[in-house]
Structure formats: C-alpha cells, structure tokens
Motif scaffolding. Structure first.
Motif, PDB file in Angstrom:
ATOM      1  N   TYR A   2      -5.636  -5.319   8.115  1.00 25.74           N
ATOM      2  CA  TYR A   2      -4.550  -4.518   8.668  1.00 25.74           C
ATOM      3  C   TYR A   2      -3.581  -5.425   9.436  1.00 25.74           C
ATOM      4  O   TYR A   2      -3.981  -6.474   9.968  1.00 25.74           O
ATOM      5  CB  TYR A   2      -5.083  -3.466   9.638  1.00 25.74           C
ATOM      6  CG  TYR A   2      -6.200  -2.619   9.088  1.00 25.74           C
ATOM      7  CD1 TYR A   2      -5.933  -1.467   8.343  1.00 25.74           C
ATOM      8  CD2 TYR A   2      -7.537  -2.953   9.310  1.00 25.74           C
ATOM      9  CE1 TYR A   2      -6.955  -0.677   7.849  1.00 25.74           C
ATOM     10  CE2 TYR A   2      -8.567  -2.173   8.809  1.00 25.74           C
ATOM     11  CZ  TYR A   2      -8.274  -1.043   8.078  1.00 25.74           C
ATOM     12  OH  TYR A   2      -9.294  -0.263   7.579  1.00 25.74           O
ATOM     13  N   VAL A   3      -2.302  -5.014   9.498  1.00 24.71           N
ATOM     14  CA  VAL A   3      -1.355  -5.667  10.399  1.00 24.71           C
ATOM     15  C   VAL A   3      -0.779  -4.592  11.313  1.00 24.71           C
ATOM     16  O   VAL A   3      -0.122  -3.661  10.851  1.00 24.71           O
ATOM     17  CB  VAL A   3      -0.239  -6.432   9.649  1.00 24.71           C
ATOM     18  CG1 VAL A   3      -0.752  -7.744   9.106  1.00 24.71           C
ATOM     19  CG2 VAL A   3       0.374  -5.613   8.534  1.00 24.71           C
ATOM     20  N   ILE A   4      -1.090  -4.716  12.599  1.00 17.88           N
ATOM     21  CA  ILE A   4      -0.576  -3.760  13.581  1.00 17.88           C
ATOM     22  C   ILE A   4       0.799  -4.267  13.997  1.00 17.88           C
ATOM     23  O   ILE A   4       0.946  -5.409  14.446  1.00 17.88           O
ATOM     24  CB  ILE A   4      -1.524  -3.629  14.788  1.00 17.88           C
ATOM     25  CG1 ILE A   4      -2.792  -2.849  14.403  1.00 17.88           C
ATOM     26  CG2 ILE A   4      -0.837  -2.864  15.893  1.00 17.88           C
ATOM     27  CD1 ILE A   4      -3.718  -3.432  13.444  1.00 17.88           C
ATOM     28  N   GLU A  76       4.340 -13.418   4.672  1.00 17.77           N
ATOM     29  CA  GLU A  76       3.042 -14.108   4.625  1.00 17.77           C
ATOM     30  C   GLU A  76       1.980 -13.369   5.431  1.00 17.77           C
ATOM     31  O   GLU A  76       0.850 -13.186   4.972  1.00 17.77           O
ATOM     32  CB  GLU A  76       3.186 -15.539   5.143  1.00 17.77           C
ATOM     33  CG  GLU A  76       3.974 -16.455   4.212  1.00 17.77           C
ATOM     34  CD  GLU A  76       4.241 -17.814   4.836  1.00 17.77           C
ATOM     35  OE1 GLU A  76       4.624 -18.737   4.086  1.00 17.77           O
ATOM     36  OE2 GLU A  76       4.073 -17.956   6.072  1.00 17.77           O
ATOM     37  N   ILE A  77       2.324 -12.947   6.650  1.00 18.56           N
ATOM     38  CA  ILE A  77       1.309 -12.357   7.526  1.00 18.56           C
ATOM     39  C   ILE A  77       0.943 -10.938   7.100  1.00 18.56           C
ATOM     40  O   ILE A  77      -0.142 -10.446   7.406  1.00 18.56           O
ATOM     41  CB  ILE A  77       1.773 -12.386   9.007  1.00 18.56           C
ATOM     42  CG1 ILE A  77       0.569 -12.176   9.949  1.00 18.56           C
ATOM     43  CG2 ILE A  77       2.857 -11.353   9.283  1.00 18.56           C
ATOM     44  CD1 ILE A  77       0.898 -12.400  11.412  1.00 18.56           C
ATOM     45  N   THR A  78       1.849 -10.272   6.364  1.00 19.98           N
ATOM     46  CA  THR A  78       1.564  -8.902   5.924  1.00 19.98           C
ATOM     47  C   THR A  78       1.027  -8.829   4.501  1.00 19.98           C
ATOM     48  O   THR A  78       0.658  -7.756   4.024  1.00 19.98           O
ATOM     49  CB  THR A  78       2.828  -8.028   6.011  1.00 19.98           C
ATOM     50  OG1 THR A  78       3.837  -8.560   5.144  1.00 19.98           O
ATOM     51  CG2 THR A  78       3.354  -7.959   7.432  1.00 19.98           C
ATOM     52  N   ASP A  80      -1.223  -8.658   1.341  1.00 21.77           N
ATOM     53  CA  ASP A  80      -2.569  -8.124   1.103  1.00 21.77           C
ATOM     54  C   ASP A  80      -3.126  -7.409   2.331  1.00 21.77           C
ATOM     55  O   ASP A  80      -4.339  -7.427   2.584  1.00 21.77           O
ATOM     56  CB  ASP A  80      -3.539  -9.243   0.687  1.00 21.77           C
ATOM     57  CG  ASP A  80      -3.125  -9.887  -0.627  1.00 21.77           C
ATOM     58  OD1 ASP A  80      -2.611  -9.167  -1.498  1.00 21.77           O
ATOM     59  OD2 ASP A  80      -3.304 -11.115  -0.771  1.00 21.77           O
ATOM     60  N   ALA A  81      -2.258  -6.781   3.106  1.00 23.56           N
ATOM     61  CA  ALA A  81      -2.691  -6.060   4.302  1.00 23.56           C
ATOM     62  C   ALA A  81      -1.982  -4.711   4.368  1.00 23.56           C
ATOM     63  O   ALA A  81      -0.950  -4.495   3.739  1.00 23.56           O
ATOM     64  CB  ALA A  81      -2.402  -6.882   5.556  1.00 23.56           C
ATOM     65  N   VAL A  82      -2.561  -3.811   5.156  1.00 23.27           N
ATOM     66  CA  VAL A  82      -1.986  -2.485   5.364  1.00 23.27           C
ATOM     67  C   VAL A  82      -1.253  -2.483   6.701  1.00 23.27           C
ATOM     68  O   VAL A  82      -1.811  -2.875   7.730  1.00 23.27           O
ATOM     69  CB  VAL A  82      -3.094  -1.411   5.376  1.00 23.27           C
ATOM     70  CG1 VAL A  82      -2.495  -0.024   5.618  1.00 23.27           C
ATOM     71  CG2 VAL A  82      -3.865  -1.429   4.072  1.00 23.27           C
ATOM     72  N   ILE A  83      -0.003  -2.055   6.690  1.00 21.88           N
ATOM     73  CA  ILE A  83       0.782  -1.982   7.927  1.00 21.88           C
ATOM     74  C   ILE A  83       0.339  -0.756   8.728  1.00 21.88           C
ATOM     75  O   ILE A  83       0.310   0.358   8.204  1.00 21.88           O
ATOM     76  CB  ILE A  83       2.284  -1.903   7.632  1.00 21.88           C
ATOM     77  CG1 ILE A  83       2.796  -3.247   7.094  1.00 21.88           C
ATOM     78  CG2 ILE A  83       3.071  -1.508   8.883  1.00 21.88           C
ATOM     79  CD1 ILE A  83       4.248  -3.227   6.678  1.00 21.88           C
TER      80      ILE A  83
END
Length: 454
Positions: A2-4, A76-78, A80-83
């Motif tokens: 996840y990316v918060i 890059e930081i997001t 393959d992640a869920v916002i």
C-alpha cells in the motif's frame, strides 16, 4: 503493498488545481518501507483560504521542485501498490490530472479510508480525518499539511486493518491482481514472513483463506507447512498462492485472534477445530460442614465453572497447586480419601479443615481469594501485554467476565478514557472458549499488567 498518500493543492476550479505538497508512505501491511515527502511548485497562485488552512504560501514554493521533477519518484514509489487516502477520490483525481498534463496515463488501484471507516467503524460521529482520528486517540501533528495528514491516515489504516476480521480489504486487493506473478518456488514466500508472534493466513488464487493458525514464530511455522510431505500438506502447498500475516505482539492476542477467525472464516483445512476447547472444569459447592469445596469434574453445562481445563489431570493439578498457594485441604476438595485428617495436616500446610478444627469463615475466605484470582467471573479488566512494536501495548478487554476484544495503544490517555478505549478495541465475540483461552493463559504465563476498569 500500500502507499498511504496525502496531497495539498492550490484550490480553485475543478481540475485546474495544482499540487503544493505531497507525502507518500509505502506500507507493506506491517511497517513503512519507503517514503517520499516534498513541497511542489504548482506554477500558479494559491487561493487565500488554502493559505490560511495549510500555512503554505507562494513564497515557500518558489524554489520547490515542479511536478514534472517529482513525477518519476511518484511513479516508482506507487508502482505495484494500492493508493490509500482519506477521500481517495480527490487525491487520485489530482494525481491523474497532473500526470495527464505531462502526457502520462497514471493508473493505480485505490482504497478510501472514509469508506473503510464507514464499514468498520459504523458508530463514529464523524468521518472527517481530524474528528475521526481524535475520537480514536490517534495523535495528529501538522494538520492540513501533507505529511501530518498522511501519518494520521497511516495510523487509521493500521487500525482498520486490525478491525477487518473478514479480511475484505486484503481480498479486494488480491482479486484485482494478475495471477501468475508469484515466484515459482513457494518457499520464497517464507522469506517475507517475520519470525514473530501472530496469526498467518494461507490464501488460494481467489484470496480465500484455506488455512490459518497462530504461532510464536510465523516464519518457522509456515516453512513447516511448505516442507511437510503428508498428503494434506501437499494439497495445501498446491492451493496456496499467497501467505499473509498479522503480528499480534503476544501469544494471548494470537490465540484469541485465531479462535475468532477460525469461527468467522472456517478455512477448509482447519478441520481439527473443536466447538468446545475444554472438557473438564473445577466447580464449587459446600460440604455438610459449610466448607467450600472445589472439585475437578467432567463438564456439566448445568453448573457454573470456576475455571476450565483440557483434561481431568489438568484440573486436579490446578487443585494441588492452589492447595499449596492458599493452604487449602485436599480432603475437602476430594483429592484425598483419608479417613481422618489429610496428609498435609501433620506438616501444618493444612490448618485442620479436614477435621473441622479450622473456623469455616477463615477457610472459606482463602477459597474465595483463590477463586477471585483464577476466575474471570464478573471481572471488568484490561489485560496489558506486549504490542507489535516498541512503545506499543496490546490491551485485551474483559467486561463483567466476558471477553470483548482487543486493540493496540501508544498513549496512556487512550487506556484511561473508556470511550477512546472502546473505540480502539476491535470487538470480538466472547464465549466459553474465549474465557477458557484467557483463564488458561493467565494461569500459565505472565502478562505485563492487569488494570481494573471502573
């Protein structure tokens, strides 16, 4: 993953806003593994009401990087992640608008903590970030600044994950991911697991839990599943496409969480689970001379147990141990068939109740002390034990003798304020099994502290 995320903007007309500040914390479900925080030059004026709200003014942003200069880092930081954001629709729209201006199609899956909170905290008075986190005792600094709000959202999301007993958050994310991205060797999954106490979940291709369990060493236990050669183990290995986990910090919380989630999820390979976790108990009554007797017996649903056990031997061993601790009498408690006094009368560790020499009130007073120490009946307490990280504590709530749930605390006022306490505690069903789990654990092991709740 996840990316918060939280974004501050210039304000203004819809889809004409510019980003003034962004904060992103990459979160693997347990800890932050990366972060990016930056002011951003929006190349346009900030609306006065936004300046008053955030404290960010045009002068502060003159030397800040422009959006195109931070865009690569955001991608890059997001990836393959869920916002995850509070009112995610707003933050995601702003990001997509900025990337569209650069000719880039930015697409990510999103989770909104407003919507999650409405599902998992249905009794909250308000779902605005500030009011919601304050009601939960979550500390907030730099409100209306990107990093302050992102950190508050991160703590809120951790709480929501712990309250999500159905694992609906994890399932919704897993179902949208492309299958076949796993390592060809399932043992690689083990490398990502901690050697800590908690509950692990083995998922099939649809995200459904096919096996769960608790362990004081999650990595070691899951490794055993993957290296076992039994027919059942091979079926589990074949069906498992993902392993997730939740650290609990202490074994009692892990036992309670395992019990609750076995009932809720009923995984296909947890066939060993019993409806009742105990088969014997200690019961109290009075003999013909008025002395309170404590006897070990098979479970009798018509009688109220002092405390419960997995075997007759366990119940009798308990009676022997409290005899020593409280100077009780084995003959009164049915452990001695002596015709006269019990064997401990001669060494003065029995004070004569077996031959009616000790006053009934004195003897019964000690029995009541023993019952009060080892029974949860009518107690309202908070059992405090180790949390998942340094500076955190786990609180397990018992109300009128019934288990209510548990949660995690960082601040003392969260414990002392009963309303905040009950909002942070994840409700769980209390029944005879949870009472058995807690009382058995407290008999055998130490916890950090037990607090009486008024």
């Amino acid at each position: 993953m996840y990316v918060i995320l939280d974004i501050e903007t210039t304000g203004g007309k819809y889809n004409e806003e510019g980003v003034t500040e962004i904060a992103i914390h990459k979160f693997d479900g347990h800890k932050v593994v990366d972060q990016f925080i930056s002011l951003v030059n929006p190349e346009k004026e900030i609306q006065p009401f936004v300046v008053n709200l955030t404290g960010i003014n045009n002068n502060m942003l003159r030397t800040a990087p422009k959006f195109y200069e931070v865009a690569k880092r955001i991608v890059e930081i997001t990836e393959d992640a869920v916002i995850v954001a509070h009112n995610a629709q707003f933050d995601y729209r702003i990001l997509r608008t900025e990337f569209r201006r650069l000719g880039f199609n930015f697409e990510r899956k999103t989770l909104c903590t407003v919507e999650l909170a409405k599902q998992l905290l249905p009794d909250a008075e308000s779902y605005s970030l500030g009011k919601l986190v304050r009601s939960l005792g979550i500390p907030v600094s730099d409100r209306h600044r990107a990093n302050g709000d992102a950190l508050a959202t991160l703590q809120l999301f951790k709480l929501l994950l712990s309250k999500d007993l159905d694992k609906s958050i994890f399932k919704s994310v897993l179902r949208t991911e492309t299958q076949g991205e796993l390592s060809p060797r399932q043992l690689d999954m083990v490398d990502e697991l901690p050697s800590e106490t908690g509950v692990y979940y083995m998922h099939n291709k649809d995200g459904d839990i096919i096996l769960l369990g608790k362990s004081s060493n999650i990595k070691k236990r899951v490794n055993q599943h993957f290296t076992n050669n039994s027919p059942k183990a091979r079926r589990i290995q074949k069906e498992t496409k993902r392993v997730s986990y939740e650290k609990t910090g202490n074994e009692l919380a892990a036992l309670l969480k395992e019990n609750a989630e076995l009932l809720r999820n009923r995984p296909k390979y947890n066939t060993h689970y019993k409806k009742r976790l105990f088969n014997h108990a200690v019961y109290q009554s009075k003999n013909q001379n008025g002395y309170i007797t404590l006897t070990a017996e098979a479970i009798n649903p018509k009688k109220r147990a002092v405390t419960t056990f997995n075997s007759l031997q366990g119940a009798e061993n308990f009676l022997h141990s409290i005899r020593e601790e409280f100077q009780l009498c084995n003959k009164i408690n049915g452990l001695s068939q002596a015709k006269l006094h019990c064997s401990h009368y001669e060494d003065n560790s029995c004070l004569g109740g077996c031959i009616n020499q000790e006053p009934v009130e004195d003897y019964n007073g000690r029995v009541i002390q023993a019952i009060d120490k080892y029974s949860l009946s009518n107690k309202s307490i908070l059992i405090m034990d180790k949390g998942r990280e340094i500076g955190e504590r786990c609180g397990i709530e018992i109300k009128d003798g019934v288990f209510k749930g548990f949660g995690y605390f960082n601040l003392n006022h969260q414990i002392n304020n009963i309303h905040i306490l009950e909002s942070i505690i994840t409700p769980m069903e209390g029944n005879e099994n949870t009472t058995h789990i807690i009382s058995s654990y407290l008999r055998k092991k130490k916890v950090l502290k037990i607090i009486e709740l008024k």
